[in-house]
Scaffold this motif. Structure first.
Motif, PDB file in Angstrom:
ATOM      1  N   GLU A 110      32.604  47.251  46.577  1.00 17.66           N
ATOM      2  CA  GLU A 110      31.412  47.851  47.221  1.00 17.66           C
ATOM      3  C   GLU A 110      31.816  49.065  48.052  1.00 17.66           C
ATOM      4  O   GLU A 110      31.196  50.118  47.976  1.00 17.66           O
ATOM      5  CB  GLU A 110      30.774  46.849  48.187  1.00 17.66           C
ATOM      6  N   ARG A 126      32.637  52.172  46.191  1.00 20.68           N
ATOM      7  CA  ARG A 126      31.464  52.956  45.751  1.00 20.68           C
ATOM      8  C   ARG A 126      30.962  53.855  46.885  1.00 20.68           C
ATOM      9  O   ARG A 126      30.511  54.975  46.642  1.00 20.68           O
ATOM     10  CB  ARG A 126      30.357  52.012  45.245  1.00 20.68           C
ATOM     11  N   VAL A 127      31.070  53.372  48.124  1.00 21.64           N
ATOM     12  CA  VAL A 127      30.659  54.206  49.262  1.00 21.64           C
ATOM     13  C   VAL A 127      31.638  55.381  49.411  1.00 21.64           C
ATOM     14  O   VAL A 127      31.229  56.533  49.610  1.00 21.64           O
ATOM     15  CB  VAL A 127      30.596  53.375  50.570  1.00 21.64           C
ATOM     16  N   ILE A 148      30.904  50.646  56.565  1.00 24.73           N
ATOM     17  CA  ILE A 148      30.655  50.711  55.112  1.00 24.73           C
ATOM     18  C   ILE A 148      29.171  50.442  54.841  1.00 24.73           C
ATOM     19  O   ILE A 148      28.524  51.127  54.038  1.00 24.73           O
ATOM     20  CB  ILE A 148      31.529  49.664  54.360  1.00 24.73           C
ATOM     21  N   GLY A 158      26.834  53.181  53.385  1.00 23.44           N
ATOM     22  CA  GLY A 158      26.259  52.794  52.092  1.00 23.44           C
ATOM     23  C   GLY A 158      24.755  53.034  52.110  1.00 23.44           C
ATOM     24  O   GLY A 158      24.190  53.602  51.164  1.00 23.44           O
ATOM     25  N   ARG A 159      24.129  52.639  53.203  1.00 23.66           N
ATOM     26  CA  ARG A 159      22.675  52.833  53.349  1.00 23.66           C
ATOM     27  C   ARG A 159      22.337  54.329  53.238  1.00 23.66           C
ATOM     28  O   ARG A 159      21.411  54.710  52.521  1.00 23.66           O
ATOM     29  CB  ARG A 159      22.257  52.294  54.716  1.00 23.66           C
ATOM     30  N   HIS A 219      23.814  56.552  51.632  1.00 23.81           N
ATOM     31  CA  HIS A 219      24.021  57.080  50.272  1.00 23.81           C
ATOM     32  C   HIS A 219      23.261  56.275  49.215  1.00 23.81           C
ATOM     33  O   HIS A 219      23.445  56.505  48.021  1.00 23.81           O
ATOM     34  CB  HIS A 219      25.519  57.047  49.923  1.00 23.81           C
ATOM     35  N   VAL A 274      23.816  53.150  48.475  1.00 22.74           N
ATOM     36  CA  VAL A 274      24.747  52.216  47.804  1.00 22.74           C
ATOM     37  C   VAL A 274      24.581  50.840  48.451  1.00 22.74           C
ATOM     38  O   VAL A 274      24.688  50.709  49.674  1.00 22.74           O
ATOM     39  CB  VAL A 274      26.222  52.678  47.977  1.00 22.74           C
ATOM     40  N   GLU A 275      24.302  49.835  47.646  1.00 18.03           N
ATOM     41  CA  GLU A 275      24.090  48.486  48.200  1.00 18.03           C
ATOM     42  C   GLU A 275      25.427  47.833  48.555  1.00 18.03           C
ATOM     43  O   GLU A 275      26.396  47.939  47.795  1.00 18.03           O
ATOM     44  CB  GLU A 275      23.365  47.626  47.170  1.00 18.03           C
ATOM     45  N   THR A 276      25.453  47.141  49.684  1.00 18.90           N
ATOM     46  CA  THR A 276      26.721  46.541  50.143  1.00 18.90           C
ATOM     47  C   THR A 276      26.477  45.120  50.688  1.00 18.90           C
ATOM     48  O   THR A 276      26.832  44.831  51.839  1.00 18.90           O
ATOM     49  CB  THR A 276      27.349  47.423  51.252  1.00 18.90           C
TER      50      THR A 276
END
Ligand code: KPL
Length: 300
Positions: free
Chosen positions: A221, A224-225, A274, A278-279, A281, A283-285
């Motif tokens: 995860e 991906r961030v 992260i 992530g939020r 961008h 991207v779910e984490t």
């Protein structure tokens, strides 16, 4: 070269101890308390081979008394950076200032106190544990890297890396210090929360299916961030995290040690950061969000 270590906790004391042992002029700058009191009688440093030495190292609670320094190694907890630096302006006056902390955002915080050209970022995967006041155990070897965060490297950076290497901490100078910080953060994202919550030494993560799965999920995860932030990772971060877990198998992660001693943890600058980035961008984490919430609950 005069090196001042701001925050002689486990990592700061380990660095300071090795440098002093190798003959470098070092001053440890810590808060008043039993650890600093004990350091006045020498630092007890247990080496990875198990033998313990007492190292004579200068120590003070007054940052101004450690000035002037060529290099200040910032080893305080990430949430204490502003506080520590605002009380150390004289010490920072002409020095290169190198963060050796966990988490994202430390170099940027240092740049609020010194010109960007003097900000360095360092990362280390050596394991260290504060066994008792005045006594640190160097629990395992790992990579150490340094580089200027906002500028090109120069001879002063190489001199710091040489001093650490000569002191037994093999150190590489890296051109992309931001990527190095991310790579270390990905290791901590995989190891720290899981070992703190499960109350296991680092090696258990690599030795068990459950531990390895947790590392894989949390780190993928976060990778991906990192990707969304345009960070160029040099190696597969899951492999690196598992390798560090093996290399520091006997060590209890810093977050384990913090929870164990009822201290605040660095969760917000690691898995929490992260989740926040992530939020930003999209991207779910979810695994990092769960680890963050569990550690926040535990540290209350
Ligand atoms: O950095 C560490 C930490 O505990 O914070 C590792 C490398 C995981 C060693 O325990």
């Amino acid at each position: 070269m005069h090196v001042s270590v701001l925050g002689p906790g486990a990592v700061g004391s380990m660095f300071g101890g090795h440098l002093a042992r190798a003959g470098v002029d070092v001053t440890l700058v810590g808060r008043p308390g039993p650890h600093v009191d004990a350091l006045n009688d020498g630092l007890r440093l247990t080496l990875p081979d198990g033998h313990t030495e007492t190292v004579d190292v200068a120590v003070t609670t007054d940052p101004a008394a450690a000035a002037p320094a060529d290099v200040v190694l910032v080893c305080v907890k990430s949430y204490d950076t502003e506080d520590a630096l605002s009380g150390a302006r004289e010490l920072l006056a002409d020095a290169d200032v190198c963060t050796f902390q966990n988490g994202l955002g430390n170099a940027e915080t240092i740049a609020e106190f010194v010109p960007r050209a003097r900000v360095l970022a360092g990362t280390t995967s050596h394991g260290a544990t504060l066994e008792a006041p005045g006594h640190v155990r160097h629990a395992g070897y790992g990579d150490t890297r340094v580089g200027r965060f906002f500028a090109e490297n120069d001879d002063r950076v190489r001199a710091l890396a040489d001093a650490l290497t000569n002191a037994g901490i093999d150190t590489d100078v890296v051109a992309d210090a931001r990527a190095a910080v991310w790579e270390k953060v990905l290791v901590n994202v995989g190891i720290n929360a899981a070992t703190a919550l499960a109350r296991v030494p680092n090696g258990r993560l690599a030795d068990t299916d459950a531990g390895t799965r947790l590392v894989q999920r949390a780190v993928r995860e976060a990778e991906r961030v990192a990707d969304a932030e345009g960070v160029d990772l040099s190696e597969d971060p899951v492999e690196v995290s598992l390798r560090v877990a093996r290399e520091t198998a006997a060590n209890h992660s810093s977050m384990y040690q913090d929870l164990d001693r009822d201290r605040k943890t660095e969760i917000d600058s690691l898995n929490g950061e992260i989740v926040g980035r992530g939020r930003d961008h999209g991207v779910e984490t979810p695994v990092n969000e769960t680890l963050t919430d569990l550690v926040r609950l535990a540290q209350q």
